[in-house]
Scaffold this motif. Structure first.
Motif, short mmCIF file in Angstrom:
data_model
loop_
_atom_site.label_atom_id
_atom_site.label_comp_id
_atom_site.label_asym_id
_atom_site.label_seq_id
_atom_site.Cartn_x
_atom_site.Cartn_y
_atom_site.Cartn_z
N ILE A 74 8.89 4.28 2.34
CA ILE A 74 7.77 4.66 1.38
C ILE A 74 8.18 5.78 0.37
N ILE A 103 7.97 5.46 -3.72
CA ILE A 103 7.30 6.81 -4.55
C ILE A 103 8.02 7.14 -5.38
N PHE A 105 -0.72 6.31 -5.00
CA PHE A 105 0.14 6.04 -3.89
C PHE A 105 -0.47 5.95 -2.49
N ILE A 106 -1.60 7.02 -2.51
CA ILE A 106 -1.92 7.01 -1.04
C ILE A 106 -2.81 5.66 -0.80
N ARG A 107 -3.63 5.28 -1.90
CA ARG A 107 -4.30 4.15 -1.75
C ARG A 107 -3.41 2.66 -1.51
N LYS A 138 6.99 6.79 -9.16
CA LYS A 138 6.19 7.68 -9.74
C LYS A 138 6.05 7.79 -11.22
N THR A 182 -2.05 9.95 -9.78
CA THR A 182 -0.75 9.59 -9.37
C THR A 182 -1.13 9.73 -7.84
N GLN A 183 -1.07 10.62 -7.28
CA GLN A 183 -1.22 11.10 -5.81
C GLN A 183 -2.23 9.85 -5.23
N PHE A 203 -0.37 2.78 -0.22
CA PHE A 203 0.37 2.71 1.18
C PHE A 203 -0.71 2.37 2.32
N LEU A 204 -2.14 2.93 2.07
CA LEU A 204 -3.05 2.43 3.06
C LEU A 204 -3.42 0.87 3.09
#
Lengths: 146, 174
Positions: free
Chosen positions: B19, B23, B52-54, B27, B48-49, B56-57
């Motif tokens: 992961i 990123i 990536f959170i969305r 990124k 941007t943050q 990888f969920l």
């Protein structure tokens, strides 16, 4: 001189959208037209600027921390309340359907079924609770993962 | 499956090193798109943050690991569009790029001109000039048929060029 009738075609020329004949004509024209040379230089400059990626510092750790927090499994009172609600609905639904089954024309089948249900009500009640808790936790986990 | 495909497969299994590596690889792309579209480094970093959170969920829903780049580009696009929708009555903040040097002035002029374009034009220009995007990928993300992309691009560039009218000498002298 700041204008040239070919100037507006330089954009298409650079993108390869002209016919072969027009492309050759513009290529010849560019050799001696300062207006179109300037236009081409400007378009190339824009292209260079837009091709340069922007940079950002290290964000990996922050994101990983967020992900860990979001994935932490937790059982809350809301989960338990939802589980009890599911159980209640499941059992209530079952008890409401039971009289309909008993009064079907196939009453012998209905009688047999009602006998089985009444004799095993405790087992069915237990299965209902387990199923209700399991399905509520599973559905809440799916929602929570978003 | 290439190296990135293998990283995506491991990320789907929850491998944090995979992961982190993904990123690090993507990124720049995500931040560039966000910054070009929004013009503000703070907003761009937040988006941007969140991207990536969305991502990888939801990564288990990605069926083709080789399409990770277009997939994550669509996520950032959707977040940007949501952000713009919520802030549509606000003026965009003045473009900021950091301490002033001459070359930054060029970036500011071009970024300000970009912000005056439609969001589709901005996205199209950003993706076209970001290295490595195929026309097929750009078509998927923008929703423009691949056959028409060059024409749309031509028009977007013409509109950008129009927004830069009056700045030609300054841009070429920097």
């Amino acid at each position: 001189m700041n204008s040239c009738r070919f100037k507006d075609r330089i954009n298409a020329y650079q993108l390869g959208l002209c016919s072969d004949e027009e492309r050759r004509e513009l290529a010849r024209h560019l050799k001696h037209c300062p207006v179109c040379q300037k236009e081409l230089a400007l378009l190339k400059m824009i292209e260079r600027e837009l091709s340069e990626p922007s940079t950002i510092g290290a964000i990996e750790d922050r994101i990983l921390l967020h992900l860990r927090e979001l994935r932490e499994p937790t059982l809350t009172l809301i989960d338990l309340a939802a589980a009890l609600l599911y159980c209640g609905l499941f059992i209530t639904g079952g008890l409401l359907i039971l009289p309909i089954i008993i009064h079907l024309p196939f009453h012998q089948l209905g009688n047999l079924l009602s006998t089985l249900i009444l004799n095993n009500i405790t087992i069915l009640f237990g299965i209902g609770i387990i199923f209700g808790i399991a399905s509520s936790i599973y559905s809440l986990r799916l929602v929570g993962e978003y | 499956m290439g190296e990135n495909g293998e990283l995506v497969r491991r990320a789907k299994d929850g491998d944090e090193r995979a992961i982190a590596r993904l990123i690090a690889i993507y990124k720049g792309l995500v931040y560039t798109i966000a910054l070009r579209m929004l013009g503000d480094p703070d907003w761009a970093e937040d988006i941007t943050q969140e991207t990536f959170i969305r991502a990888f969920l939801r990564i288990k829903t990605l069926k083709h690991p080789e399409r990770f780049r277009s997939w994550i580009t669509m996520i950032v696009r959707n977040l940007i569009y949501d952000h713009l929708r919520k802030r549509k009555t606000e003026l965009p903040p003045p473009v900021r790029t950091g301490p002033g040097v001459e070359s930054v002035r060029k970036k500011v002029i071009i970024q300000q001109a970009l912000l005056r374009l439609s969001k589709q034009d901005r996205l199209l220009l950003t993706l076209f000039y970001y290295q490595g995007f195929t026309m097929k990928e750009i078509g998927e993300v923008t929703g423009i048929p691949s056959a028409n992309l060059r024409v749309y691009l031509h028009r977007a560039r013409a509109r950008l060029r129009e927004e830069l009218r009056g700045y030609e000498d300054e841009l070429l002298s920097i």
